[in-house]
Scaffold this active site. Structure first.
Site, PDB file in Angstrom:
ATOM      1  CE  LYS A  71     -12.354  20.675 -29.795  1.00 31.49           C
ATOM      2  NZ  LYS A  71     -12.671  22.101 -29.550  1.00 31.49           N
ATOM      3  CB  SER A 146      -9.887  23.025 -26.920  1.00 35.17           C
ATOM      4  OG  SER A 146     -11.129  23.270 -27.562  1.00 35.17           O
ATOM      5  CB  SER A 170     -11.721  26.055 -28.999  1.00 38.05           C
ATOM      6  OG  SER A 170     -11.199  26.038 -27.700  1.00 38.05           O
TER       7      SER A 170
HETATM    8  N1  GLN Z   1      -9.426  28.598 -24.312  1.00 31.06           N
HETATM    9  C1  GLN Z   1     -10.769  28.805 -23.872  1.00 31.06           C
HETATM   10  C2  GLN Z   1     -11.044  27.962 -22.657  1.00 31.06           C
HETATM   11  O1  GLN Z   1     -10.147  27.358 -22.185  1.00 31.06           O
HETATM   12  C3  GLN Z   1     -11.731  28.489 -24.976  1.00 31.06           C
HETATM   13  C4  GLN Z   1     -11.943  27.055 -25.200  1.00 31.06           C
HETATM   14  C5  GLN Z   1     -12.912  26.767 -26.290  1.00 31.06           C
HETATM   15  O2  GLN Z   1     -13.237  27.640 -27.095  1.00 31.06           O
HETATM   16  N2  GLN Z   1     -13.438  25.557 -26.284  1.00 31.06           N
HETATM   17  O3  GLN Z   1     -12.117  27.910 -22.138  1.00 31.06           O
END
Ligand code: GLN
Length: 473
Positions: A71, A146, A170
């Protein structure tokens, strides 16, 4: 892993393995956009070096020759690391993240950096400054986020392994949407040295893989103490691969009522997703687990608490992008004007929204009402889960309320995006481990993920239960 065993034994060439995967990427990634950057040249060089060591009779690591997707919020020395943000344009980290270093030592071959929602803020990978990633099962749909790029890479067969980060879901949510395995470790189990910070009390790095054994192998390599990360647990010994065949006989498994469509629970859970989760529970019961329903009342409050805590921490973490120290700089007549111009041009709308939300939640006069209240909810959740784990070894729930949705359908109203995380957020707020394992498909034919939660330090337990579900699905 099969590839590693064959490469170590000299039966397969790591270079050939890497070339096959690079070919697949070249064919299909223009459509899917899992990668921000493919590092074909260094991948081929690393693979050739592994082959040379095998020929010389030297030992190679447990992941020898296995292609890996990283990532793009993890530092890679000399290789652009963007967080899918314009503000990091042109920045090349001077060092490798600990996970990147450990995986290289283990013989994994990174083939590139994967797309994400900008600074990992989002649930669909549509908030990337470089355009969205598409779901390999249906390119009109999102891969989740994400870590959508890493999940899509694994689902498309570009790489057997991917690395993600999970602040509110994410890793697990994109794994569920893409039909792969994704796991968030106990807070502190995996080093975050070199992970670009989003919300430091929640962020964890974890594995994404095509199957449970791959995720376990990856976890066992990256977990364990790192003196470079002050939040790293002192004596964590990863044992995920060792417990995969243990089964669930006699294990006490709780079905979280509020996250499984029960009355008073979270709204909006899709009927087909709930049906798969219920079937998963039946599989566990048939395998000898002692299954019962259990109420965790505060779990429904996680979403509101998270969307105060995470932006608050993000507003502080992202203050460092000032036009001086990293990446983009847009000049202005004075220093404050330069910083404002840089941040205005460099951050996308979702990141700006989070910074404003977080700054507001922390501001004098509102701190107690918002951030302080969220911290109280967090403590309440810790107490609730501690009580439940007196009687249960693990808990299960759906990973996500729905299957993968169509691109563009949730970007207009941020709340419709945030509710994606309702089932995954509790484990981040408590710091507990949780895994998502594919279990069947929804009415639309898209993958469904089932989540297994465990108390802190019981990471191996999540893999053990996931292995039973995987075998049955
Ligand atoms: N979808 C969540 C957010 O937008 C989690 C994102 C993540 O785990 N990095 O904050």
């Amino acid at each position: 892993m099969e590839i590693a065993a064959a490469v170590s034994a000299g039966e397969r060439s790591a270079l050939e393995v890497v070339d096959e995967h690079l070919d697949l990427i070249a064919q299909r990634d223009p459509e899917l956009h899992a990668f921000n950057l493919v590092t074909a040249e260094s991948a081929r060089a690393e693979a050739a070096a592994i082959d040379a060591r095998v020929s010389a009779g030297e030992a190679v690591g447990p992941l020898a020759g296995v292609p890996l997707a990283v990532k793009d919020n993890m530092c890679t020395k000399g290789v652009p690391t963007t967080c899918s943000s314009k503000i990091l344009e042109g920045w090349r980290p001077p060092y490798d993240a600990t996970v990147v270093e450990r995986l290289r030592q283990a013989g994994a071959v990174s083939v590139g950096k994967t797309n994400l929602d900008e600074f990992a803020m989002g649930s669909s990978t549509e908030h990337s400054a470089f355009g969205p990633t598409r779901n390999p099962h249906d390119p009109s749909r999102v891969p989740g986020g994400s870590s959508g790029g890493s999940a899509a890479s694994v689902a498309a067969g570009f790489t057997p392994l991917g690395i993600g980060s999970d602040t509110g879901g994410s890793i697990r949510q994109p794994a569920a949407f893409c039909g792969v395995v994704g796991m968030k470790p106990t807070y502190g189990a995996v080093s975050r040295y070199g992970l670009i910070a989003f919300a430091s009390s929640l962020d964890q790095i974890g594995p994404i893989a095509a199957d449970v054994s791959g995720a376990a192998a990856l976890f066992d390599v990256i977990a364990g103490h790192d003196p470079l990360d002050s939040t790293s647990i002192g004596d964590f010994a990863p044992t995920a691969s060792a417990v995969l065949d243990e089964g669930v006989e006699g294990l006490r498994i709780g079905v979280v009522k509020e996250l499984s469509g029960g009355p008073g629970g979270v709204p909006g859970l899709a009927v087909d997703v709930l049906a798969r989760a219920a079937e998963a529970v039946e599989v566990l019961a048939a395998a000898g687990a002692l299954v019962d329903e259990v109420s965790v009342p505060s779990s429904t409050l996680g979403l509101s608490a998270y969307y105060l805590v995470a932006p608050a921490e993000a507003s502080s973490n992202l203050a460092r992008y000032d036009g001086v120290r990293y990446g983009l700089r847009v000049d202005g007549p004075t220093s404050p004007e330069m910083t404002t111009a840089t941040r205005t041009a460099g951050f996308g709308p979702e990141v700006k929204r989070r910074i404003m939300l977080g700054t507001y939640a922390l501001s004098a006069g509102y701190y107690d009402a918002f951030y302080g209240k969220a911290l109280k909810v967090r403590t309440m959740m810790l107490n609730d889960f501690a009580r439940v784990y007196e009687n249960f070894d693990v808990l299960v729930s759906p990973t996500t309320p729905t299957t993968a949705f169509e691109l563009g359908t949730r970007t207009q109203d941020p709340l419709t995006m945030y509710v994606n995380d309702v089932c995954t957020i509790p484990s981040n707020l408590t710091g507990h481990p949780a895994i998502s394992v594919p279990f069947g498909v929804g009415d639309d034919g898209m993958p469904v993920g089932v989540q297994v939660l465990a108390p802190a330090l019981h990471d191996a337990q999540t893999f053990r239960v996931a292995a039973v579900l995987e075998a049955a699905s």
